[in-house]
Design an enzyme around this catalytic site. Structure first.
Site, short mmCIF file in Angstrom:
data_model
loop_
_atom_site.label_atom_id
_atom_site.label_comp_id
_atom_site.label_asym_id
_atom_site.label_seq_id
_atom_site.Cartn_x
_atom_site.Cartn_y
_atom_site.Cartn_z
N THR A 116 -9.10 19.90 41.58
CA THR A 116 -7.93 20.30 42.37
C THR A 116 -7.51 21.73 42.05
OG1 THR A 116 -5.54 19.91 42.53
CG2 THR A 116 -6.58 19.13 40.55
N ASP A 117 -6.87 22.37 43.02
CA ASP A 117 -6.30 23.71 42.79
C ASP A 117 -5.19 23.69 41.74
OD1 ASP A 117 -4.32 22.46 44.34
OD2 ASP A 117 -4.32 23.98 45.93
N GLU A 118 -4.65 22.48 41.47
CA GLU A 118 -3.50 22.42 40.56
C GLU A 118 -3.87 22.77 39.12
OE1 GLU A 118 -0.70 19.30 41.16
OE2 GLU A 118 -1.30 19.04 43.23
N TYR A 141 -0.58 15.33 35.44
CA TYR A 141 -1.73 15.10 36.33
C TYR A 141 -2.69 16.29 36.27
CZ TYR A 141 -4.34 15.81 40.63
OH TYR A 141 -5.33 16.12 41.53
N LYS A 145 -6.62 16.55 34.89
CA LYS A 145 -7.76 17.04 35.69
C LYS A 145 -8.40 18.25 35.00
CE LYS A 145 -9.31 15.82 39.06
NZ LYS A 145 -10.39 14.80 39.25
P1 TYD Z 1 2.32 16.21 47.05
O1 TYD Z 1 1.86 15.67 48.36
O2 TYD Z 1 2.80 15.24 46.00
O3 TYD Z 1 1.13 17.11 46.50
P2 TYD Z 1 1.11 18.14 45.23
O4 TYD Z 1 2.26 17.88 44.36
O5 TYD Z 1 -0.17 17.71 44.58
O6 TYD Z 1 1.06 19.51 45.82
O7 TYD Z 1 3.48 17.26 47.31
C1 TYD Z 1 3.28 18.36 48.15
C2 TYD Z 1 4.54 19.17 48.13
O8 TYD Z 1 5.59 18.42 48.73
C3 TYD Z 1 5.01 19.50 46.73
O9 TYD Z 1 5.56 20.82 46.71
C4 TYD Z 1 6.10 18.48 46.46
C5 TYD Z 1 6.68 18.24 47.84
N1 TYD Z 1 7.23 16.89 48.06
C6 TYD Z 1 8.55 16.72 48.51
O10 TYD Z 1 9.29 17.70 48.73
N2 TYD Z 1 9.03 15.45 48.69
C7 TYD Z 1 8.26 14.36 48.45
O11 TYD Z 1 8.76 13.21 48.62
C8 TYD Z 1 6.90 14.53 48.02
C9 TYD Z 1 6.01 13.35 47.77
C10 TYD Z 1 6.44 15.81 47.84
#
Ligand code: TYD
Length: 329
Positions: A116-118, A141, A145
């Site tokens: 992942t890019d994270e 997380y 990874k």
């Molecule tokens: P997510 O889909 O959990 O992916 P990641 O954290 O791996 O990037 O979240 C994407 C973005 O959306 C992230 O900036 C967090 C935000 N988010 C919300 O604002 N509300 C939510 O309920 C969720 C699940 C994520």
């Protein structure tokens, strides 16, 4: 080829299995069927299935028998869950990767490890993460990874295994478990439930369609040089709030369902990948985000039978733990 696909019943893994089977390859799926693994994702798809854990050497050896390659999608992937409890993330993403690596080493198989890019951490503005940039994960997380990635790189260097790592950006499409931003917002909007936006909603993510992501992984499987890392980014950066407002429009939901709630601890503002290495191999994303998002919303509208059962039971407990307090204040 005979390919072992671990985590093949999950979101990206099942898209990948369908793709390999359509290309005429033999596929063995090893999946633990945790909360986000779903046999229904592979309905009608010809494959061999083994239920098991990548952290179990016996399961891996059995499923891997006769396979030329393994593509590892098996992972705990949800940042918010890793903040609540990180043990499963370390077990699957680090220890599980180690078990797979030992099998790869013994069997002489090729490995594509999906990451992942994270792992690069926050890129607040400007520059893009390149494959040899330092890893600075923010969440448990992302740290697990990154641990798995480092083990893969160490096995390449020390044991000379044939392995590549892909690091994809935020992925969306059909069959995604409704805990990630897009499917959570789409299904909540369709149910008239609140849409919980963390903080100011101005965080940015680069949205990659699952099919484009899988096309990139397939290219790396077939043509990636051993030991290489390949970023897979779509170049479709959007602010979360814009994505949510577009989902409101596409579903016809009431805009006042949008709620700004307490932010995620350690929340990365932005990720950004330089994918030029994969472009040099001939990959580019085929789907623009507007079309892909509209198709994804339509899929959730047409496939309530897929997600409505998921959103009952254990999901409700998770949802309450994650959102009840946020939405009440
Ligand atoms: P997510 O889909 O959990 O992916 P990641 O954290 O791996 O990037 O979240 C994407 C973005 O959306 C992230 O900036 C967090 C935000 N988010 C919300 O604002 N509300 C939510 O309920 C969720 C699940 C994520």
């Amino acid at each position: 080829m005979r390919v072992l696909v671990t985590g093949g019943c999950g979101f990206i893994g099942s898209h990948f299995v369908k793709r390999l089977v359509a290309a005429g390859e033999q596929v063995v799926v090893l999946d633990k069927l945790t909360y986000s693994g779903n046999l229904a994702n592979l309905d009608g798809v010809e494959h061999e299935f083994v239920q098991g854990d990548i952290a179990d050497p016996v399961a891996v050896r059995g499923a891997g028998e006769g396979c030329d390659a393994v593509v590892n999608f098996a992972a705990e992937t949800h940042v918010d869950r890793s903040i609540l409890e990180a043990g499963d993330f370390v077990r699957t993403d680090v220890l599980g990767t180690h078990v797979l690596l030992e099998w790869v080493r013994a069997a002489g198989a090729r490995l594509v490890h999906v990451s992942t890019d994270e792992v690069y951490g926050d890129v607040p503005e400007g520059s893009w993460s390149k494959e040899d940039d330092p890893l600075l994960p923010s969440s448990p997380y992302a740290a697990s990874k990154a641990g798995g990635d480092l083990l893969v790189l160490a096995y390449v260097r020390t044991h000379g295994i044939d392995a590549c790592i892909t690091r994809g950006s935020n992925t969306y499409g059909s069959n995604q478990y409704p805990e990630k931003l897009i499917p959570l917002m789409v299904t909540n909007a369709l149910e008239g439930e609140p849409l919980p936006v963390y903080g100011d909603g101005r965080q940015r993510r680069d949205w990659l369609h699952a099919e484009d992501h899988c096309a990139g992984i397939e290219l790396v499987l077939r043509e990636g040089a051993g030991g290489g890392v390949f970023n897979i980014g779509a170049g479709a950066e959007r602010e979360n709030l814009d994505v949510v407002m577009r989902i409101v429009e596409l579903t016809g939901a009431e805009p006042d369902l949008v709620r700004h709630v307490a932010d995620r601890p350690g929340h990365d503002r932005r990720y950004s990948l330089d994918s030029s290495r994969l472009h040099e191999l001939g990959w580019k994303p085929e789907r623009d985000f507007e079309t892909g998002l509209a198709e994804t919303v339509a899929w959730y509208q047409d496939n309530r039978a897929w997600w409505e059962p998921i959103k009952s039971g254990a999901y409700r407990e998770y949802y309450a733990r994650q959102y009840a307090e946020r939405l009440s204040s």
